[in-house]
Design a protein around this motif. Structure first.
Motif, PDB file in Angstrom:
ATOM      1  N   ARG A  47      39.151  -7.249  81.897  1.00 17.81           N
ATOM      2  CA  ARG A  47      40.014  -7.899  80.902  1.00 17.81           C
ATOM      3  C   ARG A  47      41.306  -7.123  80.672  1.00 17.81           C
ATOM      4  O   ARG A  47      42.326  -7.708  80.328  1.00 17.81           O
ATOM      5  CB  ARG A  47      39.272  -8.047  79.580  1.00 17.81           C
ATOM      6  N   THR A  50      45.697  -4.382  84.658  1.00 15.88           N
ATOM      7  CA  THR A  50      47.107  -4.765  84.718  1.00 15.88           C
ATOM      8  C   THR A  50      47.329  -5.820  85.781  1.00 15.88           C
ATOM      9  O   THR A  50      46.841  -5.714  86.905  1.00 15.88           O
ATOM     10  CB  THR A  50      47.976  -3.530  85.028  1.00 15.88           C
ATOM     11  N   LYS A  51      48.078  -6.845  85.406  1.00 16.40           N
ATOM     12  CA  LYS A  51      48.381  -7.943  86.316  1.00 16.40           C
ATOM     13  C   LYS A  51      49.842  -7.860  86.746  1.00 16.40           C
ATOM     14  O   LYS A  51      50.710  -7.544  85.936  1.00 16.40           O
ATOM     15  CB  LYS A  51      48.109  -9.283  85.616  1.00 16.40           C
ATOM     16  N   GLN A 115      54.761  -6.688  84.897  1.00 12.87           N
ATOM     17  CA  GLN A 115      53.370  -6.257  84.849  1.00 12.87           C
ATOM     18  C   GLN A 115      52.903  -6.171  83.408  1.00 12.87           C
ATOM     19  O   GLN A 115      53.684  -5.871  82.505  1.00 12.87           O
ATOM     20  CB  GLN A 115      53.181  -4.908  85.533  1.00 12.87           C
ATOM     21  N   TRP A 117      48.955  -6.795  80.738  1.00 12.15           N
ATOM     22  CA  TRP A 117      47.589  -7.321  80.638  1.00 12.15           C
ATOM     23  C   TRP A 117      47.326  -8.005  79.302  1.00 12.15           C
ATOM     24  O   TRP A 117      46.405  -8.804  79.176  1.00 12.15           O
ATOM     25  CB  TRP A 117      46.565  -6.196  80.825  1.00 12.15           C
ATOM     26  N   MET A 125      51.593 -13.872  78.865  1.00 13.25           N
ATOM     27  CA  MET A 125      51.395 -12.470  79.203  1.00 13.25           C
ATOM     28  C   MET A 125      52.521 -11.645  78.611  1.00 13.25           C
ATOM     29  O   MET A 125      53.693 -12.040  78.681  1.00 13.25           O
ATOM     30  CB  MET A 125      51.366 -12.299  80.726  1.00 13.25           C
ATOM     31  N   TRP A 198      43.522  -2.748  73.462  1.00 14.87           N
ATOM     32  CA  TRP A 198      42.586  -2.231  74.467  1.00 14.87           C
ATOM     33  C   TRP A 198      41.225  -1.952  73.833  1.00 14.87           C
ATOM     34  O   TRP A 198      40.181  -2.339  74.379  1.00 14.87           O
ATOM     35  CB  TRP A 198      43.153  -0.958  75.094  1.00 14.87           C
TER      36      TRP A 198
END
Length: 206
Positions: A47, A50-51, A115, A117, A125, A198
């Motif tokens: 979850r 990092t995307k 980038q 998450w 995002m 987080w």
């Protein structure tokens, strides 16, 4: 009469008792629980992974772009809403549209890379984005067309000192403008908020 070491009886060796069925069942249950916890931790880490997104950007407003199917809100900053107006020298002007133009100019038709998450309340995002080596988040704040929203306080101080962008006149903070016009409320999303998010994701049951 005291014994010498050689006369002392040797130590007795006991054979371990065979585990009973209940002990074996308990061992199996503990193993299953441990595997479940490991799977849960792996899911939580997924979850917060990092995307990365990159490509040609569609600029929606001063702090939101679209890359492919992903809508991205620039993290840690807040630009005037597209329909928002500000005031300079006693006259209103379309600062929201100018903020969008500033982002378009910074991108300059180059590919954008982002980038992140986290997600905001709209499912966008929260991204740190660059184009041509330029940090778009920081550059917008430094140019005065976005304000710090949990991050980039130094860039905001520089823009305020130079009376750049919205700091050349008076303006309503974008979050206050949103609250007044559609009742929307958005928490800041800077470095401290990232740590809090987080922890919430790691501890969230579902």
């Amino acid at each position: 009469m005291s014994r010498t070491w050689s006369q002392r009886p040797g130590r007795r060796h006991f054979q371990p008792r065979p585990r009973g069925p209940w002990r074996k069942l308990l061992d199996y249950a503990l193993a299953v629980i441990l595997l479940g916890l490991l799977a849960l931790v792996a899911a939580r880490l997924d979850r917060v992974a990092t995307k990365q997104e990159s490509g040609a950007a569609i600029v929606n407003d001063g702090d939101t772009i679209t890359l492919g199917a992903e809508r991205i809100r620039l993290r840690g900053i807040d630009a005037p809403e597209y329909m928002q107006t500000c005031n300079k020298d006693g006259a209103d002007y379309a600062c929201g549209k100018l903020a969008r133009q500033a982002l378009v100019k910074l991108i300059g038709g180059q590919p954008v890379s982002c980038q992140g998450w986290q997600r905001d309340r709209y499912g966008r995002m929260l991204g740190d984005c660059t184009a041509g080596g330029v940090d778009l988040n920081a550059a917008l704040v430094k140019a005065g067309w976005a304000i710090a929203f949990g991050d980039f306080e130094q860039e905001e101080a520089a823009a305020r000192g130079a009376r750049a962008g919205v700091w050349a006149g008076s303006f309503q903070e974008p979050r206050d403008w949103r609250r007044a016009h559609d009742g929307a409320s958005e928490p800041q999303h800077g470095a401290l908020a990232s740590v809090g998010d987080w922890l919430r994701e790691m501890l969230r049951f579902w």
